[in-house]
Design an enzyme around this catalytic site. Structure first.
Site, PDB file in Angstrom:
ATOM      1  CB  THR A 147      -1.347 -18.332  60.607  1.00  0.00           C
ATOM      2  OG1 THR A 147      -1.147 -19.662  60.153  1.00  0.00           O
ATOM      3  CG2 THR A 147      -2.535 -17.718  59.926  1.00  0.00           C
ATOM      4  CB  THR A 180      -5.406 -25.852  58.330  1.00  0.00           C
ATOM      5  OG1 THR A 180      -6.294 -26.565  59.052  1.00  0.00           O
ATOM      6  CG2 THR A 180      -5.637 -24.392  58.623  1.00  0.00           C
ATOM      7  CG  ASN A 379      -0.824 -26.478  68.059  1.00  0.00           C
ATOM      8  OD1 ASN A 379      -1.380 -25.573  67.441  1.00  0.00           O
ATOM      9  ND2 ASN A 379       0.084 -27.278  67.528  1.00  0.00           N
TER      10      ASN A 379
END
Lengths: 384, 384
Positions: A147, A180, A379
């Site tokens: 990702t 994650t 983010n």
């Protein structure tokens, strides 16, 4: 390397169109046997993505014949439709691969929470991936699950005639209860599901579970270990478990090394704790202290922030017996000023913090990252 | 305003030279009676600064005749010498003010951890402050306790003929178990130590204790409430407690509004929780989620990060019953996609997150800030 380092596995990574930028976004890993034993460890977040709920059920059977992984969408917080989409993914893979039931197909997803997957792209992608399956496809599979990762992550270990390989993705929302991340490990060793499960739980407990990049626990963390038995060799459990741990540790370090926006990898070792749990609690508290993470970013050996983090825990210690070293300089002794902080050299990416609780003989290592403006930038614009 | 809004108090704020830049750094607050009742609440960090250890002992007597506060150094993690320095500070104040013993002098310090205070400047500073004491000195005292605060913080409330005033400092290391802050509240109401203690604990529990700017708990947090009785009025306990709560709430909001590097104040209200503890646990978990704090900074209504934060708690809830509103738009319903996230207007400094656990009738509000590049910059260079 990667998931096809072990005999008996084929893999593929392709662009199904889930990601709008056209990057690879779908991976398929197939266990060609003869054995199809498997074990899995999943996020302890109580808000679990649909593929986690699905794969937990699949793993209860102790057999996995294939894993479908997609990036570009986490399929988390997507309600009944999300779960149906995961089910349809497994059904499609079972149909395309032939001879397998959907109940043996694990599914893993990663990406933004709260968005339904484009099934009109994902399902044809499974056909495309199946057509591309190769015994050398491990690298491409590792690339397709990225990702915000800047590099793909693979590792390999093993013994006489047998191998453990693996791939991982993860760059943000990295915290305990599993970082994650999606991880698929494969082995051609001849090990049953119980042996795999024991080795995997033991390995993740001291590797992935001790990575805490940003304190944020994902809804999608999945670590799978599949055994084909294709080598025909059944190593000792202890030797096998050690190889699994080596691969997990290698991948965990790669996750920290590629964490979003980070400029430092922080190795926090808590020593002389009364219990291992105390050591882990203190290590995590230090790892999650934003002020300390900023100080490390600024190459400031600010040990006061280490002590203030230790002070928030329930671990056994006396404040005036605490010692702290930063890059081996004991800047805090007896809870007070120690060696000259100007002796600490923090120019390199790796920073080592040692916290001596002077309360026992147990220890633990937690890996963390610094907190940077780049992390904030990355983010604050992730979903827009 | 400030600590001299109530009758019976004098205060001063001066530059003693503790701060190298010459800014005010020493405050003195004196209770001129007739009553000298007091209550205090201190950090729950187990690593406590010397002045906290000292003042906790002083408060056990239920009487405080004066408070010496300094910025420019926390006197935390400074060992036996640090404690001796606090003791010498109280002795000096008792000597200068005459007629008081050191055991009635509370001391509070704020600034960098792990540095001994320059006593050769601090002790003469107490004489200078005593000479400057005034019934209008509250503002100057509030200014002298600032560290990275951009503004000084004062508040006032009261009833018929009596007043509660206060001052606070705090901009970073703001988290529960008391935000990193020094607060002195004064009242001319005629209340005994037990009444003050009850009012103060009740007020801090739902104000300062529910501020969580950056998850970092200080070694120095101190909140003191002093009563002079100078008004001659003894209000009902309930009415008095409400005035104390009003002042604490006002100051707590000012702390959040001035938090280091913050661009947003985030009001997190958890509703329909099974217990108040559940509501607070969930609120704190949301408040401390770095990824969410970045998203809010980017004006991104990323409710998936709210759910992933709720999922890490032990609170009672079912994942598919969770609802989340951001600025009153219910972007998540039933644990899945709700109203269109594009309807959320996040241009203003205040952002309201409502998390509905659908598990009971209890609620709590936690105040937090966003995570910004400015926070990183300010805190990566704080001690250098």
């Amino acid at each position: 390397m990667s998931v096809t380092a072990a005999q008996g596995f084929s893999a593929a990574g392709i662009a199904a169109g889930i990601k709008e930028n056209g990057n690879p976004d779908l991976a398929l890993v197939v266990n060609n046997g003869p054995r199809r034993a498997a074990a899995g460890v999943f996020t302890s977040n109580r808000v679990k993505a649909a593929p986690v709920l699905w794969s937990e059920q699949v793993l209860k059977g102790g057999e996995v014949s294939a894993v479908v992984l997609n990036s570009g969408g986490a399929n988390a917080c997507t309600g009944p439709q999300g779960f149906q989409d995961t089910h349809a993914t497994a059904e499609k893979a079972a149909e395309v691969l032939q001879g397998h039931s959907a109940g043996e197909i694990a599914v893993a997803s990663t990406g933004l929470i709260g968005i339904l997957l484009p099934m009109d792209k994902l399902l044809p992608g499974i056909e495309k991936a199946a057509a591309a399956l190769s015994e050398h496809g491990g690298e491409k599979a590792a690339i397709a699950i990225k990702t915000t990762d800047t590099v793909h992550k693979t590792a390999v270990a093993g013994g006489e005639g047998w191998t453990v390989g693996g791939m991982a993705k993860g760059a943000g929302m990295l915290a305990p209860g599993l970082a994650t991340m999606l991880v698929v490990l494969t082995t051609d060793a001849d090990i049953d599901a119980a042996g795999l499960d024991a080795a995997l739980r033991d390995a993740t407990r001291t590797t992935f579970d001790r990575v805490d990049s940003d304190g944020c626990m994902s809804t999608n963390d999945t670590v799978l270990l599949l055994a084909s038995g294709a080598s025909g060799i059944a190593p000792e459990q202890k030797e096998f478990a050690e190889a699994v741990r080596t691969v997990c540790d290698d991948l965990a370090r790669q996750l920290i090394g590629d964490a979003e926006g980070a400029s430092k990898d922080i190795r926090i070792e808590v020593v002389n704790a009364a219990t291992e749990d105390d050591a882990v609690e203190v290590g995590r508290s230090i790892a999650r202290n934003n002020l300390l993470k900023c100080a490390i970013h600024g190459e400031d050996p600010n040990w006061g922030r280490v002590l203030s983090a230790i002070g928030t825990t329930k671990a056994a210690f006396e404040p005036d017996a605490l010692n702290v070293a930063i890059n081996d300089v004991w800047v805090c002794r007896g809870g007070s000023v120690g060696e000259d902080r100007d002796l600490v050299d923090m120019r390199f990416r790796e920073v080592r913090i040692t916290a001596d609780l002077a309360a026992g003989t147990e220890s633990a290592v937690i890996w963390a990252n610094d907190l940077t403006a780049d992390y904030v930038h990355e983010n604050s614009a992730y979903s827009s």
